[in-house]
Design an enzyme around this catalytic site. Structure first.
Site, PDB file in Angstrom:
ATOM      1  N   ARG A 241      46.837  87.409  20.749  1.00 33.63           N
ATOM      2  CA  ARG A 241      47.486  88.680  20.456  1.00 33.63           C
ATOM      3  C   ARG A 241      46.719  89.790  21.152  1.00 33.63           C
ATOM      4  O   ARG A 241      45.479  89.827  21.095  1.00 33.63           O
ATOM      5  CB  ARG A 241      47.526  88.942  18.943  1.00 33.63           C
ATOM      6  CG  ARG A 241      48.450  88.017  18.164  1.00 33.63           C
ATOM      7  CD  ARG A 241      49.913  88.328  18.467  1.00 33.63           C
ATOM      8  NE  ARG A 241      50.835  87.546  17.648  1.00 33.63           N
ATOM      9  CZ  ARG A 241      51.392  86.412  18.034  1.00 33.63           C
ATOM     10  NH1 ARG A 241      51.096  85.916  19.229  1.00 33.63           N
ATOM     11  NH2 ARG A 241      52.244  85.769  17.248  1.00 33.63           N
ATOM     12  N   GLU A 269      52.251  96.029  24.584  1.00 34.43           N
ATOM     13  CA  GLU A 269      52.895  94.989  25.382  1.00 34.43           C
ATOM     14  C   GLU A 269      54.375  95.311  25.549  1.00 34.43           C
ATOM     15  O   GLU A 269      55.078  95.456  24.535  1.00 34.43           O
ATOM     16  CB  GLU A 269      52.719  93.636  24.693  1.00 34.43           C
ATOM     17  CG  GLU A 269      53.098  92.455  25.541  1.00 34.43           C
ATOM     18  CD  GLU A 269      52.737  91.140  24.885  1.00 34.43           C
ATOM     19  OE1 GLU A 269      52.118  90.292  25.547  1.00 34.43           O
ATOM     20  OE2 GLU A 269      53.087  90.961  23.701  1.00 34.43           O
ATOM     21  N   HIS A 288      53.214  87.351  29.226  1.00 33.95           N
ATOM     22  CA  HIS A 288      53.419  86.624  27.965  1.00 33.95           C
ATOM     23  C   HIS A 288      54.203  85.323  28.207  1.00 33.95           C
ATOM     24  O   HIS A 288      55.227  85.058  27.568  1.00 33.95           O
ATOM     25  CB  HIS A 288      54.167  87.511  26.952  1.00 33.95           C
ATOM     26  CG  HIS A 288      53.911  87.118  25.527  1.00 33.95           C
ATOM     27  ND1 HIS A 288      53.620  88.017  24.540  1.00 33.95           N
ATOM     28  CD2 HIS A 288      53.883  85.905  24.918  1.00 33.95           C
ATOM     29  CE1 HIS A 288      53.449  87.405  23.385  1.00 33.95           C
ATOM     30  NE2 HIS A 288      53.596  86.103  23.597  1.00 33.95           N
TER      31      HIS A 288
END
Length: 330
Positions: A241, A269, A288
């Site tokens: 994370r 993000e 990601h």
């Protein structure tokens, strides 16, 4: 649970074909009584009016709306939720636990590609590949057979932060290599792995890889002071994370050239277009993608079908999620 329970798909329709390619879709149809052409992206869809009251099993995925009290009231027969993705935090509500719902997740299946990405990143980082690529691209030449004295994976120390399912899988995948591996996790012991405090791990590891959940407790776990503990030339890998790391502090360390980073997740993000991380040669960013993508989604679909098999047979679910699990989950 009857031999072919009534089921409903609840996810983004675009993901169905990747989660359940034809062989898996045929298996799903054999296991459950459902319409594979009906995919609920919202529970107030008029098409569901005559379906929800009889649904016993929800097969969910990314995009499934929250299962709140109103949804459960419309689905009085619902007893199990089988999730074809990782975290169920955004979907499962207190009303689910109050009903005693069985909840399962494909997080173990999703851990496979994340761990593979991580180990690949560690191996490449230990060989100095990212910096050497930048140098080769800049100089457009190199001396054949010249020894690079600062690279190599023999005896290199790798610090793993978090014995999550991904962290444990990374530890297992690293075992055949000649790394010196240590682990920090204040809650979980892993047999055969040397466990140390976080400060010791950061100050002694050549490569640090993060596998802790994103919680209030772990927010900015690697802040300015802790990043400063990492040795010159160390590499940070984050596939967990983005909130685990103080992005501004990390950008400062990278700008100085003291550290390098391989980041599949960031905070925020995505990063704003003006972030310095895009232009730093020692910051390797990916969007990601460490988790399941493309044909890897079928692994999660297959995992859920195995759980449905167990549910029908009355055997314990292999990947059950409980209320307590969510306290320290990603």
């Amino acid at each position: 649970m009857p031999p072919r329970p009534k089921a409903l798909l609840a996810m983004r329709a675009e993901h169905l074909a990747m989660l359940f390619p034809p062989p898996l879709l045929r298996r799903l149809s054999a296991l459950a009584d459902l319409d594979v052409t009906l995919v609920a992206e919202r529970f107030d869809d008029p098409r569901l009016a005559g379906v929800l009251p009889g649904v016993e099993v929800l097969i969910t995925g990314w995009g499934c709306p929250p299962l709140d009290g109103a949804v459960l009231a419309a689905a009085p027969a619902l007893r199990a939720v089988l999730h074809t993705a990782g975290s169920v935090k955004g979907m499962v509500t207190p009303a689910c636990w109050e009903r005693g719902m069985l909840v399962s997740s494909a997080a173990d299946a999703n851990a496979v590609p994340v761990a593979e990405y991580t180990v690949g990143a560690i191996l490449l980082a230990g060989k100095g590949v990212f910096a050497l690529r930048e140098r080769y691209r800049s100089e457009r030449s190199f001396v054949l057979a010249a020894i690079q004295p600062s690279v190599g994976n023999f005896g290199r120390r790798v610090g793993v932060v978090g014995a999550s399912r991904i962290g444990r899988r990374v530890l297992a995948l690293l075992a055949p290599y000649d790394f010196d591996v240590c682990l920090y996790d204040p809650y979980t012991r892993v047999e055969g792995v040397r466990q140390v405090g976080l400060e010791e791990l950061l100050s002694t590891s050549d490569i640090v890889t993060l596998h802790a959940p994103g919680t209030e407790e772990t927010h900015h776990l690697l802040d300015r002071d802790r990043l400063a503990l990492m040795p010159d030339g160390a590499v940070l890998v984050n596939t967990a994370r983005g909130s685990l790391v103080d992005t501004e502090a990390l950008a400062g360390e990278l700008a100085s050239g003291r550290l390098s980073a391989i980041l599949d997740v960031t905070d925020p993000e995505p990063l704003p277009p003006g972030s310095p991380l895009f232009d730093l040669p020692n910051a390797f960013l990916t969007p990601h993608v460490a988790g399941s993508h493309g044909n890897e989604l079928a692994r999660m679909g297959a995992s859920v079908l195995d759980e449905l098999d167990r549910l029908i047979a009355g055997t314990p679910l292999a990947h059950r999620v409980t209320h307590d699990d969510l306290e320290r989950a990603a």
